[in-house]
Design a protein around this motif. Structure first.
Motif, PDB file in Angstrom:
ATOM      1  N   VAL A  19       0.600  -0.859   0.277  1.00 20.15           N
ATOM      2  CA  VAL A  19       0.363   0.414   0.029  1.00 20.15           C
ATOM      3  C   VAL A  19       0.414   1.673  -0.442  1.00 20.15           C
ATOM      4  N   LEU A  20       2.025   1.818   0.635  1.00 21.84           N
ATOM      5  CA  LEU A  20       2.917   2.580   0.607  1.00 21.84           C
ATOM      6  C   LEU A  20       3.684   2.961  -1.121  1.00 21.84           C
ATOM      7  N   TYR A  21       3.591   1.091  -1.000  1.00 22.53           N
ATOM      8  CA  TYR A  21       4.306   1.977  -2.792  1.00 22.53           C
ATOM      9  C   TYR A  21       3.287   2.403  -3.770  1.00 22.53           C
ATOM     10  N   THR A  22       2.408   1.407  -3.537  1.00 25.07           N
ATOM     11  CA  THR A  22       1.686   2.165  -4.606  1.00 25.07           C
ATOM     12  C   THR A  22       0.800   3.445  -3.917  1.00 25.07           C
ATOM     13  N   MET A  23       0.636   4.256  -3.180  1.00 25.36           N
ATOM     14  CA  MET A  23       0.418   5.189  -2.778  1.00 25.36           C
ATOM     15  C   MET A  23       1.467   6.032  -2.902  1.00 25.36           C
ATOM     16  N   GLY A  24       2.896   5.791  -3.115  1.00 29.76           N
ATOM     17  CA  GLY A  24       3.910   6.574  -3.588  1.00 29.76           C
ATOM     18  C   GLY A  24       3.865   6.703  -5.545  1.00 29.76           C
ATOM     19  N   VAL A  25       3.943   5.807  -5.940  1.00 24.62           N
ATOM     20  CA  VAL A  25       3.381   5.787  -7.315  1.00 24.62           C
ATOM     21  C   VAL A  25       2.228   6.426  -7.954  1.00 24.62           C
TER      22      VAL A  25
END
Length: 185
Positions: A19-25
């Motif tokens: 989730v953190l990764y996709t929020m950053g993307v």
């Protein structure tokens, strides 16, 4: 049994990292794959949150099947809130999710139904298609989370007016006026 519990806990923490990764993307940042392990920085809160969500959904499901589904949608954004603000407690993330999904649960259900065909195709390809579909579904879910956050005002921080152009500042004037003369009424 111990091994299955351990694997479940690691999966929960890795899902927070995803989730953190996709929020950053979604925000346009360049995210290294190592950021998928950032969920381990607040592992205790993530695990407590998932346990609380599981207990609450289970308890609501004891009443009938439908209240359990509604409870699942009520707490859907709790992990997103915790990932955006790791200093929150699990109960604060749950309460924020309740406030953000108020009046939007049916829309979330319809959103999930819109992906039913894609999920069936993923099953027919033995999960191979999910390599492309799951990031699309996750980005859509985060986009809806941001829209619900803005609509409810819970957890939403308006962008700073620093005179710079931001991707959220797009203005489309079909009558040819410039953006300096626009007014917000």
């Amino acid at each position: 049994s111990f091994l299955s519990i351990l694997i479940s806990l690691v999966t929960v923490v890795l899902s927070a990292g995803y989730v953190l990764y996709t929020m950053g993307v979604r925000k346009g940042r360049t995210m290294p794959y190592a950021s998928m392990f950032d969920g381990f920085t607040f592992v205790g809160r993530v695990i407590i949150l998932q346990i609380l969500v599981g207990i609450y959904v289970f308890l609501w499901s004891l009443l009938l099947f439908i209240p359990g589904i509604v409870a699942g949608y009520r707490y859907r954004f709790a992990l997103y809130n915790l990932c955006e603000n790791p200093q929150l407690s699990a109960s604060e993330a749950l309460n924020m999710s309740k406030a953000q999904t108020r009046g939007h649960k049916w829309e979330l259900f319809v959103l999930d139904l819109s992906f039913l065909g894609w999920n069936i195709l993923c099953g027919l390809t033995l999960g191979i298609l999910s390599i492309w579909i799951m990031p699309y579904i996750q980005q859509t879910d985060i986009g809806y989370f941001e829209a619900c956050k803005k609509a409810s005002g819970v957890g939403y921080i308006p962008p700073a007016d620093d005179g710079q152009f931001h991707s959220d500042d797009r203005f489309n004037d079909s009558f040819g006026g410039d953006s300096s003369t626009r007014s917000y009424n």
